[in-house]
Design an enzyme around this catalytic site. Structure first.
Site, PDB file in Angstrom:
ATOM      1  N   GLY A  54       0.855  -1.188   0.000  1.00  0.00           N
ATOM      2  CA  GLY A  54       0.000   0.000   0.000  1.00  0.00           C
ATOM      3  C   GLY A  54       0.885   1.230   0.000  1.00  0.00           C
ATOM      4  N   CYS A  81       5.398  -5.933   1.634  1.00  0.00           N
ATOM      5  CA  CYS A  81       5.738  -4.511   1.636  1.00  0.00           C
ATOM      6  C   CYS A  81       4.999  -3.781   2.786  1.00  0.00           C
ATOM      7  CB  CYS A  81       5.440  -3.905   0.264  1.00  0.00           C
ATOM      8  SG  CYS A  81       6.264  -2.327   0.030  1.00  0.00           S
ATOM      9  N   TYR A  82       4.043  -2.935   2.494  1.00  0.00           N
ATOM     10  CA  TYR A  82       3.302  -2.263   3.573  1.00  0.00           C
ATOM     11  C   TYR A  82       2.715  -3.317   4.526  1.00  0.00           C
ATOM     12  CZ  TYR A  82      -0.211   0.506   6.031  1.00  0.00           C
ATOM     13  OH  TYR A  82      -0.971   1.109   6.998  1.00  0.00           O
ATOM     14  N   HIS A 168       8.578  -7.532  -3.202  1.00  0.00           N
ATOM     15  CA  HIS A 168       7.351  -7.997  -3.864  1.00  0.00           C
ATOM     16  C   HIS A 168       7.568  -9.356  -4.548  1.00  0.00           C
ATOM     17  CE1 HIS A 168       4.805  -4.445  -3.352  1.00  0.00           C
ATOM     18  NE2 HIS A 168       5.947  -3.792  -3.334  1.00  0.00           N
ATOM     19  N   GLU A 170       5.415 -11.211  -5.804  1.00  0.00           N
ATOM     20  CA  GLU A 170       4.427 -11.457  -6.865  1.00  0.00           C
ATOM     21  C   GLU A 170       4.875 -10.950  -8.229  1.00  0.00           C
ATOM     22  OE1 GLU A 170       4.362  -9.272  -4.490  1.00  0.00           O
ATOM     23  OE2 GLU A 170       3.255  -7.462  -4.943  1.00  0.00           O
ATOM     24  N   ASP A 226     -15.988 -12.041 -22.806  1.00  0.00           N
ATOM     25  CA  ASP A 226     -16.693 -12.135 -21.520  1.00  0.00           C
ATOM     26  C   ASP A 226     -18.184 -12.432 -21.688  1.00  0.00           C
ATOM     27  OD1 ASP A 226     -14.219 -11.395 -20.690  1.00  0.00           O
ATOM     28  OD2 ASP A 226     -14.760  -9.342 -20.172  1.00  0.00           O
ATOM     29  N   LYS A 366      -9.249 -12.757 -16.646  1.00  0.00           N
ATOM     30  CA  LYS A 366      -9.464 -12.917 -18.084  1.00  0.00           C
ATOM     31  C   LYS A 366      -8.979 -14.275 -18.620  1.00  0.00           C
ATOM     32  CE  LYS A 366     -10.820 -10.660 -21.800  1.00  0.00           C
ATOM     33  NZ  LYS A 366     -11.973  -9.748 -21.856  1.00  0.00           N
TER      34      LYS A 366
END
Ligand code: XMP
Length: 510
Positions: A54, A81-82, A168, A170, A226, A366
């Site tokens: 964040g 992180c945050y 991070h 990710e 979609d 997606k």
């Protein structure tokens, strides 16, 4: 169903965190930090919680905090992180501002032995993006990684299964980041990883078969991935009680309207009404040159077309929307049904009376929607198609739109797409199309001078369409597209390639 909670503190990579968990075949849900309590987390049976990053500093009064009791709830936690600083703060540790030595970008990382770093080499690269860092971990926590500038790049309380990483894991720049997330999800949280697309389809079909029995259900089909997958899924559940309306506004690509109708009606067996409204749309757009005005006119005309269809269909019970997970997160921060602000369907609820909306894809990303589409038997052409804007080719004919210009654009666009496909590049480029500029230039053909349109080729690579780079399409491919277009499409005298990233440009020209 086992699931991991991604507790959202406003970080920019939150969707990516959920993606990484889903890649392990474990369902991940993103919920804002102020929308769920520790007791609710426990009661919902989450196997683990990931605190996201964040933009804040934990000591700011306005920064998002979370009840410390989560650390004693018996649910494993990973703070990123945050999120890592928050864990330290909640536990009584000390956070420091590293102004002057803040770390941003690829940074060398040294890790110690820990369940989080199982199978991770002692040294590697991680992605850092922070100013604050944990100076003193809380009692009961140990430091399990460091960098040159960050003495505590990761911490843990092994017994309580609470972990925090300042970097991070990710993002792909972090070497072994995926492995770290896998260690957390599969080993520390003991997930089995048995969530599959088949489960999703079967569960959804059974659920809607029961929930929508005897109901009249309407789906506005745009031909995009979609709405097509949502429609086919619902059709599998309730058959012809699902009425699909496909408005062809005459602004689609070459043969697209026929293709959508054929696939959906004949191959997938949908109860489909196609409305050919080209004349209506083109007459409303005549003489209009401003992009936003074009968008408004198209949106408004959709509503009018639907008003007419609604008279024939009568009252419906349920409206289907092709909302997907990123739409839910972006537009509603996880709140209940949000109407997708998509031009095709934006005005629908005002004109068609219905009792409720169902959004069968609202939990899927997606690529998961595409995977579900394939499992449902939707042809690859439709499932893997690139995004196409609601206002269609209207925003790719710069300035005034005419049927003639649309036809020129359609032909050139089809050739460009064919050349990209022939070169085997469709999987590498996220969106590619042609733009008919309103600029004419001189040329020469045989002995005669010409004064034809300038056509632009646009091809971009991107993760999320918020930013994009122009694709390095090989010169040979550009050359053959240019040759074919100038030879085969009347009125095009010049072809240019758009080499602008987003920002500063946008993907579309209008
Ligand atoms: P831009 O041009 O904003 O495009 O960089 C980002 C993505 O959004 C699509 N796009 C639209 N989609 N209605 C839509 O449904 C629109 O008015 C619209 N404008 C842009 C664009 O094709 C790209 O995928």
């Amino acid at each position: 169903m086992e699931k991991i909670l991604v507790l959202d503190f406003g970080g920019q990579y939150n969707q990516l965190i959920a993606r990484r968990v889903r890649e392990l075949s474990v369902f991940a849900e993103i919920i804002p930090y102020n929308k769920i309590t520790p007791a609710e987390i426990k009661a919902a049976g989450y196997k683990g919680v990931i605190f996201t990053g964040g933009p804040n500093s934990v000591y700011d009064e306005s920064s998002p905090h979370y009840p410390a009791e989560i650390l004693d709830a018996g649910v494993p936690v990973l703070g990123i992180c945050y999120g890592c600083q928050l864990i330290a703060y909640m536990g009584g540790g000390e956070i420091c501002s590293a102004v002057g030595i803040s770390e941003y970008g690829k940074t060398g990382l040294t890790v110690k032995e820990s369940p989080l770093f199982d199978g991770v080499p002692e040294t590697g690269i991680c992605w850092m993006s922070h100013t604050d860092y944990v100076k003193t971990p809380p009692a009961g926590f140990e430091i399990i990684a460091f960098t040159d500038n960050c003495p505590c790049a990761a911490l843990c309380n092994k017994e309580k299964k609470i972990y925090g990483v300042q970097f991070h894991p990710e993002v792909t720049h972090t070497q072994y980041g995926r492995k770290m997330i896998e260690n957390f999800v599969m080993n520390i949280c003991s997930c089995a990883g048995d969530w599959t697309t088949d489960d999703f389809i079967e569960t959804s079909v059974n659920k809607y078969r029961e929930e929508l029995a005897g109901k009249k259900v309407l789906c506005a089909l745009s031909g995009g991935v979609d709405s097509s997958v949502a429609a086919v899924l619902l059709h599998k559940a309730i058959g012809s009680n699902l009425i699909c309306v496909f408005v062809d506004h005459g602004l689609l690509r070459k043969n697209e309207g026929d293709m959508v109708e054929r696939v959906m009606k004949e191959e997938m067996g949908l109860n489909l009404i196609r409305i050919n409204a080209e004349d209506r749309f083109l007459s409303k757009l005549a003489g209009v040159t401003k992009p936003e005005e074009k968008r408004k006119i198209i949106g408004a005309e959709f509503i009018r077309v639907f008003e007419d269809v609604a008279k024939d269909i009568g009252k419906v019970d349920v409206l289907v929307q092709g909302t997907i997970y990123p739409d839910v997160i972006e537009s509603g921060k996880g709140d209940a049904a949000v109407i997708k602000s998509h031009h095709n369907v934006g005005g629908l609820p005002d004109v068609i009376r219905f009792e409720k909306i169902v959004e069968p894809l609202r939990d899927l990303f997606k690529d998961e929607v595409r995977a579900a589409g394939r499992k449902l038997g939707i042809p690859e052409d439709l499932v893997s198609r690139q995004p196409f804007p609601g206002p269609g080719l209207a925003i790719r004919v710069i300035g005034e739109i005419t049927k003639e210009k649309l036809d020129i654009l359609r032909e050139s666009d089809a050739i460009f797409r064919e050349e990209i496909a022939n070169a085997g590049l469709t999987g590498e480029i996220n969106q590619y199309f042609t733009v008919l500029t309103n600029c004419r230039t001189v040329g020469v053909m045989g002995d005669a001078g010409t004064y034809g349109y300038t056509l632009a080729l646009r091809a971009v690579t991107t993760d999320d369409f918020m930013t994009a780079d122009w694709s390095r399409v090989p010169f040979d491919v550009l050359a053959s597209a240019s040759n074919r277009i100038t030879n085969e499409v009347r009125s095009i005298g010049r072809v240019v390639y758009d080499i602008t990233a987003k920002p500063p440009a946008t993907v579309e020209w209008e």
